[in-house]
Scaffold this motif. Structure first.
Motif, PDB file in Angstrom:
ATOM      1  N   LEU A   1      65.028  -0.873  15.289  1.00 13.43           N
ATOM      2  CA  LEU A   1      64.692  -1.507  16.123  1.00 13.43           C
ATOM      3  C   LEU A   1      65.131  -0.396  17.499  1.00 13.43           C
ATOM      4  O   LEU A   1      64.570  -0.466  18.703  1.00 13.43           O
ATOM      5  CB  LEU A   1      65.839  -2.793  16.392  1.00 13.43           C
ATOM      6  N   GLY A   2      66.363   0.256  17.258  1.00 13.58           N
ATOM      7  CA  GLY A   2      66.662   1.288  18.374  1.00 13.58           C
ATOM      8  C   GLY A   2      65.599   2.129  18.417  1.00 13.58           C
ATOM      9  O   GLY A   2      65.653   2.910  19.657  1.00 13.58           O
ATOM     10  N   ALA A   3      64.905   2.541  17.456  1.00 11.21           N
ATOM     11  CA  ALA A   3      63.783   3.675  17.617  1.00 11.21           C
ATOM     12  C   ALA A   3      62.573   3.241  18.267  1.00 11.21           C
ATOM     13  O   ALA A   3      61.932   4.104  18.735  1.00 11.21           O
ATOM     14  CB  ALA A   3      63.776   4.430  16.091  1.00 11.21           C
ATOM     15  N   ALA A   4      62.377   2.017  18.182  1.00 17.58           N
ATOM     16  CA  ALA A   4      61.067   1.242  18.617  1.00 17.58           C
ATOM     17  C   ALA A   4      61.003   1.469  20.215  1.00 17.58           C
ATOM     18  O   ALA A   4      61.670   0.678  20.932  1.00 17.58           O
ATOM     19  CB  ALA A   4      60.780   0.059  18.114  1.00 17.58           C
ATOM     20  N   LYS A   5      59.982   2.225  20.747  1.00  9.11           N
ATOM     21  CA  LYS A   5      59.771   2.218  22.152  1.00  9.11           C
ATOM     22  C   LYS A   5      58.610   2.866  22.388  1.00  9.11           C
ATOM     23  O   LYS A   5      57.853   3.369  21.401  1.00  9.11           O
ATOM     24  CB  LYS A   5      60.927   2.933  22.798  1.00  9.11           C
ATOM     25  N   PRO A   6      57.835   2.552  23.654  1.00  8.06           N
ATOM     26  CA  PRO A   6      56.661   3.362  23.995  1.00  8.06           C
ATOM     27  C   PRO A   6      56.812   4.751  23.600  1.00  8.06           C
ATOM     28  O   PRO A   6      57.693   5.443  23.823  1.00  8.06           O
ATOM     29  CB  PRO A   6      56.478   3.010  25.442  1.00  8.06           C
ATOM     30  N   GLY A   7      55.734   5.336  23.068  1.00 13.47           N
ATOM     31  CA  GLY A   7      55.570   6.770  23.107  1.00 13.47           C
ATOM     32  C   GLY A   7      55.645   7.243  21.531  1.00 13.47           C
ATOM     33  O   GLY A   7      55.385   8.321  21.144  1.00 13.47           O
ATOM     34  N   VAL A   8      56.507   6.438  20.736  1.00 13.05           N
ATOM     35  CA  VAL A   8      56.884   6.983  19.344  1.00 13.05           C
ATOM     36  C   VAL A   8      55.726   6.263  18.209  1.00 13.05           C
ATOM     37  O   VAL A   8      55.069   5.283  18.813  1.00 13.05           O
ATOM     38  CB  VAL A   8      58.063   6.183  18.935  1.00 13.05           C
TER      39      VAL A   8
ATOM     40  N   THR B   1      58.424  -2.958  24.930  1.00 12.22           N
ATOM     41  CA  THR B   1      58.373  -3.560  26.409  1.00 12.22           C
ATOM     42  C   THR B   1      58.176  -1.974  27.125  1.00 12.22           C
ATOM     43  O   THR B   1      57.756  -0.991  26.306  1.00 12.22           O
ATOM     44  CB  THR B   1      59.448  -3.908  26.720  1.00 12.22           C
ATOM     45  N   ARG B   2      58.116  -2.106  28.238  1.00 20.04           N
ATOM     46  CA  ARG B   2      57.819  -0.692  29.121  1.00 20.04           C
ATOM     47  C   ARG B   2      59.151   0.177  28.702  1.00 20.04           C
ATOM     48  O   ARG B   2      58.802   1.261  28.534  1.00 20.04           O
ATOM     49  CB  ARG B   2      57.871  -0.935  30.742  1.00 20.04           C
ATOM     50  N   THR B   3      60.476  -0.354  28.548  1.00 19.94           N
ATOM     51  CA  THR B   3      61.455   0.600  28.444  1.00 19.94           C
ATOM     52  C   THR B   3      62.078   0.588  26.795  1.00 19.94           C
ATOM     53  O   THR B   3      62.898   1.423  26.563  1.00 19.94           O
ATOM     54  CB  THR B   3      62.720   0.161  29.134  1.00 19.94           C
ATOM     55  N   GLY B   4      61.626  -0.226  25.819  1.00 20.23           N
ATOM     56  CA  GLY B   4      62.043  -0.207  24.446  1.00 20.23           C
ATOM     57  C   GLY B   4      61.477  -1.320  23.756  1.00 20.23           C
ATOM     58  O   GLY B   4      60.078  -1.217  23.544  1.00 20.23           O
ATOM     59  N   ALA B   5      62.276  -2.179  23.083  1.00 19.11           N
ATOM     60  CA  ALA B   5      61.664  -3.047  22.391  1.00 19.11           C
ATOM     61  C   ALA B   5      62.359  -4.351  22.527  1.00 19.11           C
ATOM     62  O   ALA B   5      63.534  -4.497  22.554  1.00 19.11           O
ATOM     63  CB  ALA B   5      61.624  -2.666  20.741  1.00 19.11           C
ATOM     64  N   GLU B   6      61.543  -5.539  22.390  1.00 22.56           N
ATOM     65  CA  GLU B   6      62.447  -6.799  22.367  1.00 22.56           C
ATOM     66  C   GLU B   6      62.174  -7.664  20.850  1.00 22.56           C
ATOM     67  O   GLU B   6      61.123  -7.602  20.478  1.00 22.56           O
ATOM     68  CB  GLU B   6      61.880  -7.818  23.679  1.00 22.56           C
ATOM     69  N   ARG B   7      63.226  -8.030  20.434  1.00 18.78           N
ATOM     70  CA  ARG B   7      63.123  -8.625  19.224  1.00 18.78           C
ATOM     71  C   ARG B   7      62.602 -10.269  19.567  1.00 18.78           C
ATOM     72  O   ARG B   7      63.376 -10.856  20.423  1.00 18.78           O
ATOM     73  CB  ARG B   7      64.592  -8.631  18.441  1.00 18.78           C
ATOM     74  N   MET B   8      61.543 -10.552  19.053  1.00 13.83           N
ATOM     75  CA  MET B   8      60.976 -11.749  19.498  1.00 13.83           C
ATOM     76  C   MET B   8      61.482 -12.893  18.571  1.00 13.83           C
ATOM     77  O   MET B   8      61.088 -13.921  18.854  1.00 13.83           O
ATOM     78  CB  MET B   8      59.517 -11.595  19.492  1.00 13.83           C
TER      79      MET B   8
END
Ligand code: GLY
Ligand code: MN
Ligand code: MN
Length: 437
Positions: free
Chosen positions: A326-333, A407-414
């Motif tokens: 979860l910590g690694a999930a973000k735009p660009g990866v 999200t724009r800055t990272g990831a949201e657990r839904m």
């Protein structure tokens, strides 16, 4: 459900986003076909699929994404040739006799005696954003195709995939015949280009997914309320699926996986026939489909109500791996970077040989949704994060799966079903319910 849905069309929901969205998606896909065809004329055939006797019909996801229509035996035809830039929707003929068997679907209607669209055809136009003058009856397919087939170089199709040999239907036969009789044309799969569009969700799609996820979370809570040693796996499945339907889901997104004891180590186990025992772990990998959008949530519970020391050790290693991913999930990866974060955490905990599947897949109109895994994540992509450790010799499997919005800055657990081991034990320690209703 769109405000325009006629109450009589019980089986003919639109996808609930405005027709502008569908028109915009069709335009975006046309732009991709145009670029892919490199200036050469092209046409595209996107079929909705065929109904099979006594099987639930689910429209082809790309067709549904582009039209919001759930009718079988329909076709979206797109073309860009020197003579035409067209968008034609062919719907099944309105057939009152058939409607007695399978209910109403959005159908073609027809023309009034003075050649204007009748009320049904006008409704189909209003609901899809395709001008009613460009809506016809599916049987017109040969007429629609005859001229453009002579003018194009490239044909995009959503060829039916994974069809068991005994179930090859007319869409496949039609595709095969078209290909065989036009060996000079290039046939390309529409799914790749459409999949890359479907990969990034719009606001309306995300809202639908949240609804499916909230119901799926609730079903996990229902399991926590009822679980006890001696329950059959299929009783747990019944509680899950009862909760889905009673909260407004229309289907399961995939066969419910309720795997206890040795079956906690079988990744896509769906027999669900074993009787659970004190001391088992049970994996509940479940998801509902609501307004055709899917959720996919896995939890692992100790049937007795308490994890053993060993089970807790493995559980916490999986949870830590999920947090790392979860910590690694973000735009660009890339999705494989998210996987690597989970795999590293599991290796660090000493369980590397027991984690042998990918960590993530796209989620959307399909549980394993379309889209290239070579593209970096971007805001609006929805993936699962689902590491697991499966020690078959100990009959000990743990998987934890949540759905995640980039999200724009990272990831949201839904998804928010109880996940912490202590909280799970606390909830399992309450007096068990014995009946759903
Ligand atoms: N439920 C199937 C999967 O998680 O991929
Ligand atoms: Mn799953
Ligand atoms: Mn999954």
């Amino acid at each position: 459900m769109s405000a325009r849905t006629a109450p009589s069309h019980r089986n003919a929901r639109t996808s609930g986003v405005s027709t502008d969205h569908h028109a915009g998606r069709r335009q975006a896909l046309k732009d991709r076909f145009k670029a892919d065809a490199g200036g050469r004329p092209w046409l595209a055939l996107i079929f909705s699929g065929e109904e099979r006797n006594l099987q639930v019909f689910t429209p082809d996801p790309t067709f549904y994404y582009l039209t919001g229509v759930e009718s079988p035996n329909a076709l979206l035809f797109l073309a860009l040739t020197p003579r035409q830039d067209s968008e034609i929707l062919l719907l099944p003929a309105t057939d009152p006799a058939k409607e007695r068997w399978t209910g109403k679907v959005l159908s073609s209607g027809g023309l009034t005696p003075d050649c204007l669209p009748d009320a049904l055809r006008a409704e189909a136009g209003a609901r899809t954003g395709v001008p009613s003058g460009s809506i016809g009856i599916f049987q017109q397919i040969e007429d629609v195709l005859v001229r453009p087939m002579r003018e194009v170089d490239v044909v995009y199709m959503n060829f039916p995939e994974d069809t068991p040999p005994g179930q090859v239907g007319w869409v496949q036969h039609f595709a095969d015949r078209l290909r065989a009789s036009n060996p000079h044309l290039q046939f390309r799969h529409a799914a790749r280009l459409a999949g890359d569009l479907r990969r990034v969700k719009e606001g309306g799609e995300i809202e639908k997914m949240r609804a499916a996820m909230a119901i799926t979370d609730e079903a996990q809570r229902a399991v926590l309320g009822h679980l006890r040693p001696g329950m059959k796996e299929y009783e747990i499945q019944a509680i899950v699926e009862y909760t889905f339907m009673s909260l407004g889901a229309e289907h399961v997104a995939f066969p419910s996986i309720i795997g206890s004891g040795p079956y906690s180590c079988i990744l896509h186990y769906d027999k669900n026939r074993r009787t659970t025992r004190r001391g088992d772990l049970v994996i509940c990998d479940i998801g509902c489909r609501k307004d055709l959008y899917c959720a996919d949530v896995t939890r692992t519970y100790p049937v007795s109500g308490k994890f053993t020391k060993r089970q807790r050790q493995v559980y916490d290693a999986v949870l830590a791996a999920q947090e790392a991913a979860l910590g690694a999930a973000k735009p660009g990866v890339l999705v494989k970077d998210v996987h690597q974060a989970a795999a590293d955490a599991i290796s660090k905990a000493g369980f590397a040989p027991y984690f042998f599947h990918g960590t993530s897949h796209y989620l959307g109109i399909e549980a394993h949704d379309a889209g290239s895994y070579d593209l970096p994540l971007e805001p609006g992509t929805v993936i699962t994060i689902e590491p697991g450790i499966y020690i078959a010799e100990e009959e000990l499997g743990v998987r934890i799966e949540d759905d995640v919005l980039i999200t724009r800055t990272g990831a949201e657990r839904m998804t928010h079903a109880p996940r912490d081991a202590g909280e799970i034990e606390k909830l399992l320690g309450r007096p068990r319910k014995t009946l759903v209703v």
